[in-house]
Design a protein around this motif. Structure first.
Motif, PDB file in Angstrom:
ATOM      1  N   ALA A 145      90.948 -19.631 -34.956  1.00 56.24           N
ATOM      2  CA  ALA A 145      91.896 -20.000 -33.904  1.00 56.24           C
ATOM      3  C   ALA A 145      93.301 -20.276 -34.454  1.00 56.24           C
ATOM      4  CB  ALA A 145      91.387 -21.222 -33.161  1.00 56.24           C
ATOM      5  N   LYS A 172      93.810 -22.617 -27.314  1.00 53.93           N
ATOM      6  CA  LYS A 172      93.467 -22.629 -28.741  1.00 53.93           C
ATOM      7  C   LYS A 172      92.137 -23.333 -29.004  1.00 53.93           C
ATOM      8  CE  LYS A 172      97.160 -21.388 -31.592  1.00 53.93           C
ATOM      9  NZ  LYS A 172      97.446 -21.436 -33.033  1.00 53.93           N
ATOM     10  N   SER A 223      89.498 -20.977 -28.250  1.00 57.62           N
ATOM     11  CA  SER A 223      89.407 -19.982 -29.319  1.00 57.62           C
ATOM     12  C   SER A 223      88.633 -20.547 -30.519  1.00 57.62           C
ATOM     13  CB  SER A 223      90.829 -19.554 -29.720  1.00 57.62           C
ATOM     14  OG  SER A 223      90.802 -18.788 -30.896  1.00 57.62           O
ATOM     15  N   ALA A 224      88.852 -21.830 -30.809  1.00 58.81           N
ATOM     16  CA  ALA A 224      88.123 -22.450 -31.931  1.00 58.81           C
ATOM     17  C   ALA A 224      86.625 -22.502 -31.642  1.00 58.81           C
ATOM     18  CB  ALA A 224      88.658 -23.860 -32.192  1.00 58.81           C
TER      19      ALA A 224
END
Ligand SMILES: [Zn+2]
Length: 295
Positions: free
Chosen positions: A198, A213, A216-217
Motif C-alpha cells: 500500500a 490506503k 489497500s494495506a
C-alpha cells in the motif's frame, strides 16, 4: 511466530491425518502447556479441524474441542508408532529438527495417542504455546476468540476492519495491523508486506491514512497470505518432510527479511528499523515517512 498461513498449513495437515481417529490417551509432559483434564479426551473421535486467526481447533465428538496456540516455537508432529518405509511422518510449525528427530524429545509438551498406534506430538521449545480441552459450545466465548477481528481471507473483511482500526487513530499502522482485535492472523511478516503493497510508511499514524490506503494495506496482506499458501503453505513451507527437506520459507516476500536488497518496485535498497517492538522492513523510497504534523 507463525501467522495465519503457517497455522492454516498446520490445520490442513492435521485435517488429513487425524479426522476420524479416536483418541486413546493424552500424555502431558509439561502441565503448563495443557489446560483442562487430559483424561476427558480419551475415547473421543476427531470430527474436524478449524482455525480462527492464529488459533487452531480440533473438534471431538461428545461436544469437546482441543483449542491451541503455537505461539513462538510450537509445532505439531504426527508419527506412526511402528516406523516402517510406509509409516506416515508429518510435521508443521516452528522449523527445527524436532520435526524430523526421534520423539518425544526435550521440546515435547504433550502427546495425543490415537487408536491404531499413531501419535500427535505438540512440541514447543519456549513453552509459550498451549492446548486446552474445553466444551465446544464455550470455544467462541474464550476472550481471545470473542474479541478477535475479522478473518482477512474470508468474505469482505473491510467494513469490520475499518470500524475497528478507526478506533486506534493515534496508533502506528504497523502496531495496528499486529493487533488481533483489529484483524486476525497478521503478524510481522504480513504486516510488513501489507504496508509495502500500500506504499505506507510503517510508522504512520492510522489517523493520517486514507480509507483507500488502509483498504489497500488489508488487500496487500490478504494477497501475500494467499500467495504464501499457494506457494506451498499446504505442503512445504514451515514444514519438514520425512526426508528432512525444508520448504522455501519466504520466497514470496517483497520486503520481509530483504534489508539491503533492491525493492522489487523501485530498486532502492530495503531498510530495516524497529517499530512496535518488532523488526520492521520497508522501502524508504516507496514508503515515505509521515510528515511532521503542523499545529
Ligand atoms: Zn521501493
Amino acid at each position: 511466530m507463525p501467522e495465519l498461513p503457517e497455522v492454516e498449513t498446520v490445520r490442513r495437515g492435521l485435517d488429513q491425518l487425524v479426522v476420524g481417529r479416536e483418541i486413546t490417551k493424552i500424555d502431558v509432559f509439561e502441565p503448563k502447556s495443557f489446560l483442562g483434564q487430559p483424561a476427558e479426551a480419551s475415547g473421543h473421535r476427531v470430527t474436524g479441524t478449524r482455525r480462527r486467526g492464529k488459533v487452531l481447533m480440533i473438534d471431538l465428538d461428545g461436544g469437546l474441542t482441543l483449542v491451541g496456540h503455537l505461539k513462538m516455537t510450537g509445532q505439531m508432529v504426527y508419527r506412526e508408532t511402528a516406523p516402517g518405509p510406509d509409516a506416515t511422518r508429518w510435521g508443521a510449525g516452528h522449523p527445527n529438527d524436532s520435526l524430523i528427530g526421534e520423539l518425544p524429545d526435550a521440546s515435547s509438551r504433550l502427546a495425543i495417542h490415537f487408536e491404531g498406534g499413531s501419535t500427535l506430538y505438540f512440541n514447543d521449545q519456549r513453552k509459550f504455546g498451549w492446548l486446552a480441552l474445553i466444551p465446544t459450545d464455550q470455544v467462541a466465548a474464550i476472550p481471545l476468540l470473542a474479541k478477535m477481528g475479522p478473518e482477512p481471507l474470508e468474505g469482505d473483511p473491510w467494513p469490520e476492519f475499518r470500524r475497528r482500526i478507526r478506533r486506534h487513530q493515534a496508533t502506528s499502522v504497523k502496531a495496528a495491523l499486529l493487533n488481533q482485535e483489529i484483524v486476525a492472523g497478521i503478524g510481522n511478516i504480513y504486516a510488513d508486506e501489507a504496508l509495502w503493497h500500500a506504499r505506507i510508511h510503517p510508522a504512520t499514524r492510522v489517523g493520517d491514512i486514507s480509507d483507500r490506503k488502509l483498504k489497500s494495506a488489508l488487500g496487500g496482506a490478504a494477497q501475500a497470505m494467499r500467495l504464501s499458501l499457494e506457494l506451498g503453505g499446504s505442503t512445504d513451507r514451515n514444514y519438514v518432510d520425512a526426508e528432512g527437506r525444508r520448504g522455501a520459507y519466504l520466497d514470496f516476500a517483497n520486503v520481509f527479511r530483504r534489508e539491503g536488497q533492491p525493492c522489487k518496485r523501485c530498486q532502492r535498497p530495503i531498510s530495516k528499523t524497529r517499530l512496535a517492538g518488532r523488526g520492521t522492513h520497508f522501502c524508504p523510497a516507496c514508503q515515505r515517512p509521515p510528515r511532521p504534523r503542523t499545529v
